[in-house]
Write a protein that holds these residues in place. Structure first.
Motif, short mmCIF file in Angstrom:
data_model
loop_
_atom_site.label_atom_id
_atom_site.label_comp_id
_atom_site.label_asym_id
_atom_site.label_seq_id
_atom_site.Cartn_x
_atom_site.Cartn_y
_atom_site.Cartn_z
N ALA A 57 -4.53 -6.57 0.76
CA ALA A 57 -4.62 -8.01 1.04
C ALA A 57 -5.10 -8.26 2.46
CB ALA A 57 -3.27 -8.68 0.80
N ARG A 58 -4.55 -7.52 3.41
CA ARG A 58 -4.96 -7.68 4.81
C ARG A 58 -6.41 -7.24 5.01
NH1 ARG A 58 0.28 -5.51 5.50
NH2 ARG A 58 -0.59 -3.42 5.80
N LYS A 59 -6.75 -6.11 4.43
CA LYS A 59 -8.08 -5.54 4.66
C LYS A 59 -9.18 -6.37 4.02
CE LYS A 59 -10.60 -1.15 4.19
NZ LYS A 59 -10.49 0.27 3.77
N TYR A 60 -8.94 -6.86 2.80
CA TYR A 60 -9.99 -7.53 2.04
C TYR A 60 -9.95 -9.05 2.14
CZ TYR A 60 -10.25 -2.83 0.05
OH TYR A 60 -10.34 -1.48 -0.12
N GLY A 61 -8.93 -9.60 2.79
CA GLY A 61 -8.92 -11.03 3.05
C GLY A 61 -8.21 -11.90 2.04
N TRP A 62 -7.24 -11.33 1.31
CA TRP A 62 -6.48 -12.13 0.35
C TRP A 62 -5.28 -12.77 1.04
CZ3 TRP A 62 -8.23 -12.88 -4.58
CH2 TRP A 62 -9.32 -12.08 -4.97
N ALA A 63 -4.96 -14.00 0.65
CA ALA A 63 -3.89 -14.74 1.30
C ALA A 63 -2.52 -14.16 0.98
CB ALA A 63 -3.93 -16.21 0.87
N GLU A 64 -2.33 -13.63 -0.23
CA GLU A 64 -1.03 -13.10 -0.64
C GLU A 64 -1.21 -11.79 -1.38
OE1 GLU A 64 1.59 -15.81 -2.74
OE2 GLU A 64 0.38 -17.51 -2.07
N ALA A 65 -0.13 -11.01 -1.44
CA ALA A 65 -0.08 -9.79 -2.23
C ALA A 65 1.09 -9.88 -3.20
CB ALA A 65 0.09 -8.57 -1.33
N SER A 66 0.91 -9.29 -4.38
CA SER A 66 1.96 -9.31 -5.41
C SER A 66 1.95 -8.00 -6.18
CB SER A 66 1.72 -10.48 -6.37
OG SER A 66 2.63 -10.44 -7.47
N THR A 67 3.12 -7.64 -6.71
CA THR A 67 3.20 -6.48 -7.60
C THR A 67 3.55 -6.90 -9.03
OG1 THR A 67 5.51 -6.16 -6.94
CG2 THR A 67 3.84 -4.87 -5.76
N ASP A 68 3.44 -8.18 -9.32
CA ASP A 68 3.78 -8.70 -10.65
C ASP A 68 2.63 -9.57 -11.15
OD1 ASP A 68 4.84 -9.85 -12.93
OD2 ASP A 68 6.75 -10.40 -12.01
N TRP A 69 1.71 -8.95 -11.90
CA TRP A 69 0.54 -9.72 -12.35
C TRP A 69 0.93 -10.81 -13.35
CZ3 TRP A 69 -0.46 -9.77 -17.52
CH2 TRP A 69 -0.07 -8.68 -18.30
N ARG A 70 2.00 -10.61 -14.08
CA ARG A 70 2.43 -11.65 -15.03
C ARG A 70 2.87 -12.91 -14.29
NH1 ARG A 70 3.92 -6.74 -16.92
NH2 ARG A 70 3.32 -6.21 -19.06
N GLU A 71 3.59 -12.72 -13.20
CA GLU A 71 4.01 -13.88 -12.38
C GLU A 71 2.80 -14.57 -11.78
OE1 GLU A 71 4.61 -16.04 -8.79
OE2 GLU A 71 3.85 -13.97 -8.76
#
Length: 395
Positions: A57-71
């Protein structure tokens, strides 16, 4: 161009590895070079490992990171799901996303079986009736030279197409001690060279010629049947630990097949990750009654064209540098002669997808088109299992 910012298209991407990095670049870049009806917003990236996903997320520019794709799919503030995971997960993620009303971009091949691809296509067509769109990521067709090739065929510059020659040659598995990866496990990848890279040349051949493969006679071969589990992964390959555990390779290492198209064009296809010295040679040659064209991705800004109607004393393949403003996609980039790279095909993919969503029209390649490729993959496997018998592609 309007000075008002386009509405946001809030994207969540599932997957953090090679394709995750490439898709991230495309989502960040597309609206900065093309005038899009919606502005991609890199909202969430999802992966299995909390630390590596946060780092991505930090490297590629995503605002958030998650480990639950269903959520992530359940969130009201997400508009589109980008699937960059191994093939065994595509069906579940895509069906959940479409049911939740999210647009979907799914990496190729669409699924690990025809049955899965059919289910995904049916869901996509039902969702499209509700204004929810989906596309499969065959990025090579967005290489300007290949798009130009399609235009030349459609304009009749080759006359009636007679023969197609297609190859995808890589060498990253040539070392028999390269480590085991998910791409060598049929339960995760569906097939080996056939689905991983052969799918691309099937799509490219059908895209450029405008016709579909009707039947095949095929041979699949596995050269190295066991590989080290542990080792150092470098790029797609690496160096395996030969003093540790080994695992069985359950996919093909090379796929070769002849094909007949629905208009009686004939073709020959080869996909391998054992062609020493070939790093990413996606090659397509098309021969017609009036001319021929040839393309090699290792020289991706060039399309070779032979005009059979020219006077005999001036005939010969001409080398078209596909970087002029009149060529597909190129006017939005650099001055003529300043070539494009691998990443630009993914940016063009985002451009075409976002443009279609903004216009409320179905993007291409649709899940139905990707299902067509899946059916060719299936026919190749059935033919190889039946002593290379000519095998029809079920439509």
């Amino acid at each position: 161009m309007s000075n008002s910012p386009a509405p946001a298209l809030r994207v969540a991407m599932i997957g953090t590895a090679f394709m995750g990095a490439m898709h991230s670049h495309a989502w960040r870049t597309a609206h900065r070079f093309f005038d899009l009806p919606l502005t991609p917003e890199l909202a969430v990236i999802a992966g299995r490992n909390p630390e590596s996903t946060a780092a991505a997320a930090r490297k590629y520019g995503w605002a958030e990171a998650s480990t639950d794709w269903r959520e992530v799919i359940a969130r009201d503030d997400i508009d589109l799901i980008d699937i960059c995971t191994p093939g065994d997960t595509h069906r579940e993620i895509a069906l959940a996303a479409l049911a939740a009303g999210k647009h979907v971009l799914c990496e190729k091949p669409l699924a690990n079986s025809v049955a899965e691809a059919e289910e995904m296509t049916a869901a996509a067509e039902e969702a499209e009736a509700r204004g929810v769109f989906s596309m499969c990521g065959f990025s090579y067709r967005r290489t300007p030279a290949l798009t130009l090739a399609r235009q030349l065929v459609a304009e009749g510059r080759l006359g009636t197409v007679r023969q197609v020659r297609a190859q995808y040659l890589q060498d990253w598995l040539s070392d028999e001690n390269a480590p085991m990866t998910w791409r060598l496990d049929k339960t995760k990848s569906g097939s080996g060279s056939l689905g991983d890279i052969g799918a691309h040349i099937i799509d490219a051949a059908q895209f450029v010629t405008g016709t579909d493969i009707a039947g095949v006679s095929a041979l699949l071969e596995t050269f190295v049947t066991r590989r080290p589990v542990a080792g150092e992964h470098v790029g797609l390959g690496g160096s395996g630990a030969t003093d540790g555990e080994y695992a069985d390779v359950t996919v093909d290492d090379a796929a070769l097949f002849t094909a007949r198209f629905t208009d009686n064009t004939v073709g020959i296809f080869e996909a391998t990750r054992f062609a020493l010295g070939r790093k990413n040679a996606v090659r397509l040659e098309v021969n017609g009654t009036l001319g021929s064209l040839a393309f090699d991705f290792e020289d991706m800004n060039v399309l070779e064209f032979f005009d059979g109607t020219a006077p005999a004393h001036t005939q010969g393949f001409q080398r078209i540098i596909v970087t002029e403003p009149v060529h597909p996609y190129t006017a939005n980039w650099w001055p003529a002669g300043h070539g494009l790279g691998y990443e630009h095909g993914f940016t063009h993919q985002v451009v075409d997808l976002v443009t279609a969503i903004g216009a409320g029209t179905a993007p291409s390649p649709s899940f139905a088109e990707a299902l067509g490729v899946q059916r060719v993959l299936d026919a190749v496997e059935r033919s190889s299992a039946d002593h290379s018998t000519f095998t029809p592609v079920f439509r």
